[in-house]
Every structure is written in structure tokens, then in C-alpha cells.
Design an enzyme around this catalytic site. Structure first.
Site, short mmCIF file in Angstrom:
data_model
loop_
_atom_site.label_atom_id
_atom_site.label_comp_id
_atom_site.label_asym_id
_atom_site.label_seq_id
_atom_site.Cartn_x
_atom_site.Cartn_y
_atom_site.Cartn_z
N ALA A 126 2.37 -7.95 10.76
CA ALA A 126 0.79 -7.95 10.63
C ALA A 126 -0.02 -8.15 9.31
O ALA A 126 -0.92 -8.77 9.52
CB ALA A 126 0.41 -6.66 11.14
N TRP A 127 0.75 -8.02 8.29
CA TRP A 127 0.15 -8.10 6.92
C TRP A 127 0.23 -9.32 6.39
O TRP A 127 -0.18 -9.59 5.55
CB TRP A 127 0.88 -7.16 6.15
CG TRP A 127 2.19 -7.40 5.84
CD1 TRP A 127 3.47 -7.26 6.78
CD2 TRP A 127 2.84 -7.90 4.71
NE1 TRP A 127 4.66 -7.73 5.88
CE2 TRP A 127 4.21 -8.25 5.01
CE3 TRP A 127 2.30 -8.46 3.35
CZ2 TRP A 127 4.98 -8.63 4.06
CZ3 TRP A 127 3.13 -9.04 2.62
CH2 TRP A 127 4.47 -9.07 2.82
N GLU A 156 13.49 -0.43 9.38
CA GLU A 156 13.21 -1.67 9.28
C GLU A 156 14.18 -2.35 8.21
O GLU A 156 13.95 -2.16 7.31
CB GLU A 156 11.54 -1.92 9.03
CG GLU A 156 10.87 -1.39 9.84
CD GLU A 156 9.09 -1.38 9.57
OE1 GLU A 156 8.49 -1.04 10.37
OE2 GLU A 156 8.96 -1.44 8.30
N HIS A 189 7.11 -6.29 11.99
CA HIS A 189 6.13 -5.87 10.65
C HIS A 189 5.49 -7.01 9.95
O HIS A 189 5.69 -7.37 9.08
CB HIS A 189 7.20 -5.10 9.80
CG HIS A 189 6.10 -4.24 8.89
ND1 HIS A 189 6.93 -2.82 8.29
CD2 HIS A 189 5.10 -4.41 8.27
CE1 HIS A 189 5.95 -2.47 7.61
NE2 HIS A 189 4.88 -3.21 7.48
N THR A 248 0.23 -0.47 14.17
CA THR A 248 0.45 -1.54 13.00
C THR A 248 0.33 -0.80 12.00
O THR A 248 0.09 -1.40 10.78
CB THR A 248 -0.79 -2.65 13.23
OG1 THR A 248 -1.99 -1.98 13.11
CG2 THR A 248 -0.60 -3.41 14.44
N ARG A 306 2.53 2.65 10.29
CA ARG A 306 3.71 2.82 9.89
C ARG A 306 4.86 3.46 11.16
O ARG A 306 4.44 4.23 12.11
CB ARG A 306 3.71 4.12 9.00
CG ARG A 306 3.27 3.81 7.69
CD ARG A 306 4.30 2.99 6.97
NE ARG A 306 3.54 2.62 5.36
CZ ARG A 306 2.79 1.49 5.15
NH1 ARG A 306 2.54 0.73 6.19
NH2 ARG A 306 2.25 1.49 3.98
N ASP A 340 4.03 -2.89 15.65
CA ASP A 340 4.38 -3.94 14.61
C ASP A 340 5.26 -3.28 13.52
O ASP A 340 5.75 -3.70 12.55
CB ASP A 340 3.16 -4.25 13.74
CG ASP A 340 3.44 -5.53 12.92
OD1 ASP A 340 3.95 -6.36 13.38
OD2 ASP A 340 3.07 -5.45 11.69
N THR A 391 0.74 -1.18 0.08
CA THR A 391 -0.01 0.00 0.22
C THR A 391 0.84 1.39 0.00
O THR A 391 0.59 2.19 -0.66
CB THR A 391 -1.00 0.09 1.12
OG1 THR A 391 -1.83 -0.97 1.13
CG2 THR A 391 -1.83 1.43 1.21
#
Length: 311
Positions: A289-290, A266, A287, A235, A237, A261, A74
Site C-alpha cells: 500500500a505504501w 512478513e 504490504h 493497511t 500493521r 495489506d 514510520t
């Protein structure tokens, strides 16, 4: 269409890329691409797929044949969008793929913090339950979510998914107005200025993009406006929250806990204030969660549909 995927491994090796391969008529894939390799790998291609690889003006100037950039995510902060527009390059991204998995992860963080799940698990493993003079341990305060107020900043697809699930726990919902966003009512929920929102919420969940306006949206001042037992969930950015201010606030008991998250860097190769081992009631996940397989496959399928629309 002549297409190259610069960081295919970021989607994992358990997804089916054939929908994209079918649309593009074949796909050149690289597991990873370093900044130094970008230019040589996109030369001669009219379509470039990336997840986190950065594409800059210099790449567009050197590759006049480039017509389409498909970001299999996204966020578009890794693309120089102004330069892309100037060079007539269409940039597309993927939305509405992670509602279930991100909302699930958000609620998991919220529940784990509210019930002090990790603290009690550590206590049991350390033998403290076996040493108790009664049948249970009650060393960590538990927050019951029913009747509590959830504040959501960023009421898009993901924020809406979190609200749906939080309502099942009997939570009250308030929305926060981002900088430049008008207060009002959305879907029957009041959207109020941040300074009004923060003192009222028991849980604050962030679901907005990182922009110049939202960077450090939650800092020392904002944390001090929250309740002492409030929870902060991010969760969305890294960079939406001043991480050092949050670490200090958790140590000082300014708020009750936090679940993150995302971090500003990162992976966090250079450390991060939130990775210190003396911060109470903090959960940091990588990171992830997705990253359900279902969500990652939806990214592929949506990307294929996006590409089909430009053929």
C-alpha cells in the site's frame, strides 16, 4: 557525517537517493543486511539508515560512535528505543509520506470487496458468464457504500486521508477510541469506544500502530460484535487482528469480508491462517500500500531533511 544504509533495496531501485547523499556527504549502501552482518556494517559510522533491519542494545553498546538512526519508514518497532535513549542516540522516522497511496490502496480494497470484483472476475474467466441464462451474473451480493458507515481506528495522517476519500463516496464517518484514548469529538466526527463502534460500522478500517495495547485489538469477540456483511480493512500493521479468529469468522460468515495489506510475519515464510485458499471474500496484498514511486521518493526527501536538521 559518516552514514551507512543497511537495506537500501527496500526502497526500490527507481528512487533517487542523491538528496541523502548530498546531506551526508556520501553514503555507503548495502542492498540487504542479515542480522549477523549488522554489527560489522555499522562499526565506524555515526549515522545508520534502516528500513526494516533490527537494531538492538548490543549494537549500541559495541558502537559508541553511533549518534543517529534514521528509519526510512514510520514504524519504529525494529529499534530498541529505550537502549538508544540510554546511549544518547537520536532516532528519527518518516511521517506524512504515504497519505495518498495508502488511502488509495485502502479504498481499492474496500471497493473490490464491496463490489465482489475479484469473485466476478474469476467467474468470467472460468466461463460462468458465457454459460449464464441471462445477460449478467448476480451470484455475489454487492454492497453499496453510499450511506454506509465507515469506522476508522487511528485518525492520524493516513486515517484522515481515508476519511477524505470515503466522504466522496457518501459514507458516514465514526472514529474508534483506541485503548487508553478518550472518547470525544475530532474534526466534527464522534470518537466512541470500540464496543459502541463495532456494531454500527459497515466498514472498519485500521490505521493505528502496533503496540502492547493494540495487539489483537480485533479478535473473536470483536468480530462477533460486527454486522454480518461488514468489511474489515487493515493497511496498518499485522498483529492488530487475531488472524486465526478472522479466518474462522470469514468461513463462518460472521462478517462479510476483509482486505489486508499486512500480516504478523512478513514475508509469511511460515504460512499464515489468512493465506488458506478456502476463505471467502478475502483479499491479501503484500504490504504494497505504501509503495508508489512518489511515496518512496518522498521518504528519501523527508529523510534527507531530517538528517540535515542534526548536522
Amino acid at each position: 557525517m559518516k552514514a551507512v544504509f543497511l537495506d537500501a533495496n527496500t526502497l526500490g531501485d527507481d528512487v533517487d537517493l542523491s538528496p541523502i547523499e548530498t546531506v551526508t556527504g556520501g553514503l555507503t549502501k548495502h542492498d540487504r543486511t542479515t542480522p549477523e552482518q549488522v554489527l560489522e556494517r555499522i562499526r565506524g559510522f555515526d549515522t545508520v539508515l534502516v528500513n526494516k533491519v533490527v537494531l538492538k542494545r548490543e549494537h549500541f553498546e559495541a558502537c559508541p560512535e553511533l549518534k543517529t538512526i534514521a528509519v526510512v519508514a514510520t514504524g519504529l518497532n525494529n529499534i530498541d528505543q529505550e537502549a538508544a535513549r540510554e546511549h544518547g542516540i537520536k532516532v528519527m522516522n518518516v511521517t506524512h509520506y504515504g497519505r495518498s497511496t495508502v488511502a488509495q490502496h485502502t479504498l481499492a480494497l474496500m471497493l473490490a470487496l464491496a463490489t465482489r470484483l475479484l469473485d466476478y472476475d474469476r467467474d468470467v474467466r472460468a466461463g460462468r458468464w458465457g454459460q449464464s441464462d441471462m445477460f449478467c451474473l448476480m451470484d455475489h451480493p454487492i454492497l453499496e457504500l453510499e450511506g454506509r458507515t465507515l469506522g476508522v481506528i487511528g485518525y492520524g495522517d493516513l486515517g484522515q486521508g481515508v476519511v477524505e476519500r470515503a466522504k466522496a463516496f457518501g459514507m458516514k464517518i465514526l472514529l474508534g477510541a483506541r485503548p487508553g484514548q478518550e472518547p470525544g469529538e475530532v474534526d466534527g466526527y464522534p470518537r466512541i469506544p470500540l464496543d459502541e463502534l463495532l456494531p454500527q460500522v459497515d466498514v472498519l478500517s485500521l490505521h493505528c500502530l502496533l503496540t502492547d495495547e493494540t495487539r489483537n485489538l480485533i479478535g473473536k469477540r470483536e468480530l462477533e460484535m460486527m454486522k454480518k456483511d461488514a468489511l474489515l480493512i487493515n493497511t496498518s500493521r499485522g498483529g492488530l487482528v487475531d488472524e486465526q479468529a478472522l479466518a474462522d469468522a470469514l468461513r463462518a460468515g460472521v462478517i462479510g469480508g476483509a482486505g489486508f495489506d499486512v500480516l504478523t510475519e512478513e514475508p509469511p515464510r511460515n504460512g499464515n491462517p489468512l493465506l488458506a485458499d478456502d476463505i471467502p471474500n478475502l483479499i491479501v496484498t503484500p504490504h504494497s500500500a505504501w509503495a508508489s514511486r512518489e511515496a518512496r521518493q518522498r521518504i528519501v526527501n523527508i529523510t534527507a531533511n531530517n538528517l540535515a536538521s542534526v548536522i
